[in-house]
Design a protein around this motif. Structure first.
Motif, PDB file in Angstrom:
ATOM      1  N   ASP A 178       4.316  21.737  51.615  1.00  0.00           N
ATOM      2  CA  ASP A 178       5.555  21.006  51.377  1.00  0.00           C
ATOM      3  C   ASP A 178       6.747  21.950  51.326  1.00  0.00           C
ATOM      4  N   ALA A 179       6.469  23.247  51.199  1.00  0.00           N
ATOM      5  CA  ALA A 179       7.493  24.290  51.242  1.00  0.00           C
ATOM      6  C   ALA A 179       6.807  25.598  51.598  1.00  0.00           C
ATOM      7  N   ILE A 180       7.594  26.525  52.127  1.00  0.00           N
ATOM      8  CA  ILE A 180       7.086  27.838  52.524  1.00  0.00           C
ATOM      9  C   ILE A 180       7.987  28.897  51.902  1.00  0.00           C
ATOM     10  N   LYS A 181       7.384  29.988  51.454  1.00  0.00           N
ATOM     11  CA  LYS A 181       8.146  31.102  50.898  1.00  0.00           C
ATOM     12  C   LYS A 181       7.728  32.386  51.596  1.00  0.00           C
ATOM     13  N   THR A 182       8.691  33.181  52.043  1.00  0.00           N
ATOM     14  CA  THR A 182       8.382  34.485  52.618  1.00  0.00           C
ATOM     15  C   THR A 182       8.918  35.583  51.711  1.00  0.00           C
ATOM     16  N   ALA A 223      -0.577  33.767  53.047  1.00  0.00           N
ATOM     17  CA  ALA A 223      -0.803  34.560  54.259  1.00  0.00           C
ATOM     18  C   ALA A 223      -0.305  35.957  53.914  1.00  0.00           C
ATOM     19  N   ILE A 224      -1.224  36.892  53.729  1.00  0.00           N
ATOM     20  CA  ILE A 224      -0.872  38.227  53.259  1.00  0.00           C
ATOM     21  C   ILE A 224      -0.449  39.092  54.443  1.00  0.00           C
ATOM     22  N   THR A 225       0.718  39.715  54.318  1.00  0.00           N
ATOM     23  CA  THR A 225       1.289  40.509  55.416  1.00  0.00           C
ATOM     24  C   THR A 225       1.028  42.003  55.275  1.00  0.00           C
ATOM     25  N   LEU A 232       3.092  27.403  50.859  1.00  0.00           N
ATOM     26  CA  LEU A 232       2.487  28.511  51.603  1.00  0.00           C
ATOM     27  C   LEU A 232       3.357  29.734  51.375  1.00  0.00           C
ATOM     28  N   ILE A 233       2.741  30.791  50.835  1.00  0.00           N
ATOM     29  CA  ILE A 233       3.456  32.032  50.559  1.00  0.00           C
ATOM     30  C   ILE A 233       3.040  33.076  51.580  1.00  0.00           C
ATOM     31  N   ILE A 234       4.022  33.654  52.264  1.00  0.00           N
ATOM     32  CA  ILE A 234       3.782  34.672  53.283  1.00  0.00           C
ATOM     33  C   ILE A 234       4.433  35.947  52.782  1.00  0.00           C
ATOM     34  N   ALA A 235       3.622  36.893  52.315  1.00  0.00           N
ATOM     35  CA  ALA A 235       4.194  38.060  51.635  1.00  0.00           C
ATOM     36  C   ALA A 235       3.138  39.143  51.491  1.00  0.00           C
ATOM     37  N   PHE A 271      -4.117  38.453  62.524  1.00  0.00           N
ATOM     38  CA  PHE A 271      -4.701  37.934  61.289  1.00  0.00           C
ATOM     39  C   PHE A 271      -3.647  37.240  60.433  1.00  0.00           C
ATOM     40  N   ILE A 272      -2.413  37.749  60.442  1.00  0.00           N
ATOM     41  CA  ILE A 272      -1.325  37.061  59.746  1.00  0.00           C
ATOM     42  C   ILE A 272      -1.121  35.673  60.345  1.00  0.00           C
ATOM     43  N   ARG A 273      -1.064  35.618  61.671  1.00  0.00           N
ATOM     44  CA  ARG A 273      -0.872  34.325  62.339  1.00  0.00           C
ATOM     45  C   ARG A 273      -2.028  33.367  62.049  1.00  0.00           C
ATOM     46  N   GLN A 274      -3.247  33.911  62.005  1.00  0.00           N
ATOM     47  CA  GLN A 274      -4.418  33.071  61.737  1.00  0.00           C
ATOM     48  C   GLN A 274      -4.369  32.481  60.332  1.00  0.00           C
TER      49      GLN A 274
END
Length: 271
Positions: free
Chosen positions: A73-77, A36-38, A6-9, A58-61
């Motif tokens: 299995d991993a998350i990247k911010t 998850a687009i910030t 999951l990429i949050i950026a 919307f980010i949280r959703q």
């Protein structure tokens, strides 16, 4: 395909960095990635020309739905922009995450010099995000701000890395690409010790997205159950190959060749 990330950026409309580089890097290393687009950015190889933040709910959703359905299995911010965004992401991970390793790339400034993190949000990044991370991947200017001490040479790197470890993160990959010299030195420091990785500098204007690419490559490795050291080694090799084969696009800081691992000849045999 193995490993879910999951990429949050933030999004880079030019395709060289941000979410676009993250997705391409994970796919090139045979991992699956969702996002998850910030923030939305309007940019090209010459710089960032506009930034449009994504509403916090919307980010949280996005985070909740991805983790609840596909899982990670991993998350990247990456780009988190400001204090409310950092808080929203950390709250969402605390509520919906399940202890996945987090690779935190503390994106603070675009290649062209445009600020991508509000100055007042650095302390929030230290307090909220770093303790959640398995590894943080700052470049030298970012490490200076996080550690509160100069990083102007390779000799400055161990002290800065130690200061960042003291903030609660178990590992830091301090990248030396911004430092002078014909050799690029990256320092992987953990509470058990440190190790230097060296590679020849690639003299090129086409370096846009190197930080995003490396952090996502490491996240892909961790999602595939690689050790952190092995994920760093493979990630650095991938970035170096992508730099050496950059397509030369744009009039400024151009993108890497994220498809460097793809073999068209092999694909043709599968058709």
């Amino acid at each position: 395909m193995q490993g879910r990330v999951l990429i949050i950026a933030g999004s880079d409309s030019g395709g060289g960095a941000g979410i676009q580089a993250d997705l391409k890097s994970c796919m090139a290393l045979d991992a699956y990635a969702g996002t998850a687009i910030t923030a939305l950015t309007a940019q090209d190889t010459l710089g960032v020309h506009g930034v449009h933040p994504v509403p916090l709910d919307f980010i949280r959703q996005q985070i909740q739905l991805y983790l609840a359905d596909i899982g990670a299995d991993a998350i990247k911010t990456g780009m988190l922009a400001d204090t409310p965004t950092i808080a929203a992401v950390c709250d969402a991970l605390a509520a919906f995450g399940s202890g996945q390793p987090l690779v935190a790339d503390p994106v603070m400034m675009a290649k062209g010099g445009h600020a991508l993190l509000e100055a007042g949000a650095v302390d929030t990044l230290r307090r909220r995000l770093l303790p959640l991370a398995a590894v943080i991947t700052p470049n030298a200017p970012e490490a200076e701000l996080l550690a509160g001490r100069p990083v102007r040479s390779v000799e400055d790197m161990p002290g800065a890395a130690a200061a960042i470890l003291a903030l609660g993160v178990p590992a830091v990959l301090l990248k030396g690409g911004h430092l002078p010299g014909e050799t690029v030195v990256d320092l992987l420091a953990t509470r058990d010790g440190s190790e230097r990785f060296e590679s020849p500098r690639v003299e090129s204007a086409h370096t846009h997205g190197t930080g995003c690419t490396l952090a996502s490559a490491i996240a892909a490795g961790l999602a595939q159950r690689m050790s952190l050291r092995d994920a760093v080694i493979r990630g650095r090799a991938y970035v170096l190959a992508a730099l050496r084969t950059a397509p030369g696009l744009g009039r400024g800081h151009g993108p890497l060749n994220h498809a460097v691992t793809v073999d068209p000849a092999r694909i043709a045999t599968l058709a």
